[in-house]
Design a protein around this motif. Structure first.
Motif, PDB file in Angstrom:
ATOM      1  N   UNK A 192       0.865  -1.181   0.000  1.00 38.60           N
ATOM      2  CA  UNK A 192       0.000   0.000   0.000  1.00 38.60           C
ATOM      3  C   UNK A 192       0.899   1.227   0.000  1.00 38.60           C
ATOM      4  N   UNK A 193       0.585   2.179  -0.875  1.00 38.94           N
ATOM      5  CA  UNK A 193       1.423   3.374  -0.989  1.00 38.94           C
ATOM      6  C   UNK A 193       0.734   4.640  -0.500  1.00 38.94           C
ATOM      7  N   UNK A 194      -0.476   4.523   0.036  1.00 38.90           N
ATOM      8  CA  UNK A 194      -1.213   5.702   0.467  1.00 38.90           C
ATOM      9  C   UNK A 194      -1.925   5.425   1.786  1.00 38.90           C
ATOM     10  N   UNK A 195      -2.500   6.465   2.373  1.00 34.55           N
ATOM     11  CA  UNK A 195      -3.217   6.322   3.634  1.00 34.55           C
ATOM     12  C   UNK A 195      -4.397   5.375   3.424  1.00 34.55           C
ATOM     13  N   UNK A 196      -4.499   4.361   4.278  1.00 34.53           N
ATOM     14  CA  UNK A 196      -5.501   3.311   4.116  1.00 34.53           C
ATOM     15  C   UNK A 196      -6.071   2.926   5.469  1.00 34.53           C
ATOM     16  N   UNK A 197      -7.361   2.619   5.502  1.00 34.29           N
ATOM     17  CA  UNK A 197      -7.972   2.133   6.734  1.00 34.29           C
ATOM     18  C   UNK A 197      -7.463   0.725   7.023  1.00 34.29           C
ATOM     19  N   UNK A 198      -7.293   0.413   8.299  1.00 28.14           N
ATOM     20  CA  UNK A 198      -6.856  -0.925   8.697  1.00 28.14           C
ATOM     21  C   UNK A 198      -7.722  -1.409   9.858  1.00 28.14           C
ATOM     22  N   UNK A 199      -7.774  -2.710  10.031  1.00 36.00           N
ATOM     23  CA  UNK A 199      -8.423  -3.337  11.173  1.00 36.00           C
ATOM     24  C   UNK A 199      -7.404  -4.270  11.801  1.00 36.00           C
ATOM     25  N   UNK A 200      -7.285  -4.235  13.111  1.00 34.99           N
ATOM     26  CA  UNK A 200      -6.307  -5.066  13.804  1.00 34.99           C
ATOM     27  C   UNK A 200      -7.054  -6.096  14.633  1.00 34.99           C
ATOM     28  N   UNK A 201      -6.697  -7.368  14.476  1.00 36.43           N
ATOM     29  CA  UNK A 201      -7.279  -8.457  15.252  1.00 36.43           C
ATOM     30  C   UNK A 201      -6.182  -9.063  16.098  1.00 36.43           C
ATOM     31  N   UNK A 202      -6.418  -9.167  17.391  1.00 34.58           N
ATOM     32  CA  UNK A 202      -5.428  -9.759  18.282  1.00 34.58           C
ATOM     33  C   UNK A 202      -5.733 -11.235  18.466  1.00 34.58           C
ATOM     34  N   UNK A 203      -4.760 -12.083  18.169  1.00 33.99           N
ATOM     35  CA  UNK A 203      -4.892 -13.522  18.328  1.00 33.99           C
ATOM     36  C   UNK A 203      -4.252 -13.939  19.637  1.00 33.99           C
ATOM     37  N   UNK A 204      -4.927 -14.788  20.365  1.00 30.34           N
ATOM     38  CA  UNK A 204      -4.369 -15.293  21.613  1.00 30.34           C
ATOM     39  C   UNK A 204      -3.707 -16.628  21.335  1.00 30.34           C
TER      40      UNK A 204
END
Length: 71
Positions: free
Chosen positions: A22-34
């Protein structure tokens, strides 16, 4: 476009294992795995566990009666 990249969270920062494409500002979602839950769901495979429990009928390769009209 969706993509998944492995990384680690440590002391308030996220370290990515690889560089995102990705070369530009982008929305992200972070999922934490246990780790504990992921490892506990994986069971060791036991070779031969179904020996004697599964059988194949002698007429296995014969045409099915339900499809007789289509032959």
């Amino acid at each position: 476009m969706l993509s998944t990249i492995m990384g680690y969270y440590d002391k308030g920062k996220i370290q990515l294992v690889e560089t995102p494409k990705v070369n530009e500002k982008t929305k992200v979602m972070v999922t934490f795995l246990e780790d504990e839950k992921v490892e506990s769901t994986i069971k060791k495979r036991i070779p031969g566990a179904f020996k004697g429990k599964i059988s194949i009928p002698d007429d296995f390769n014969e045409p099915l009666i339900d499809f007789k009209d289509y032959m």
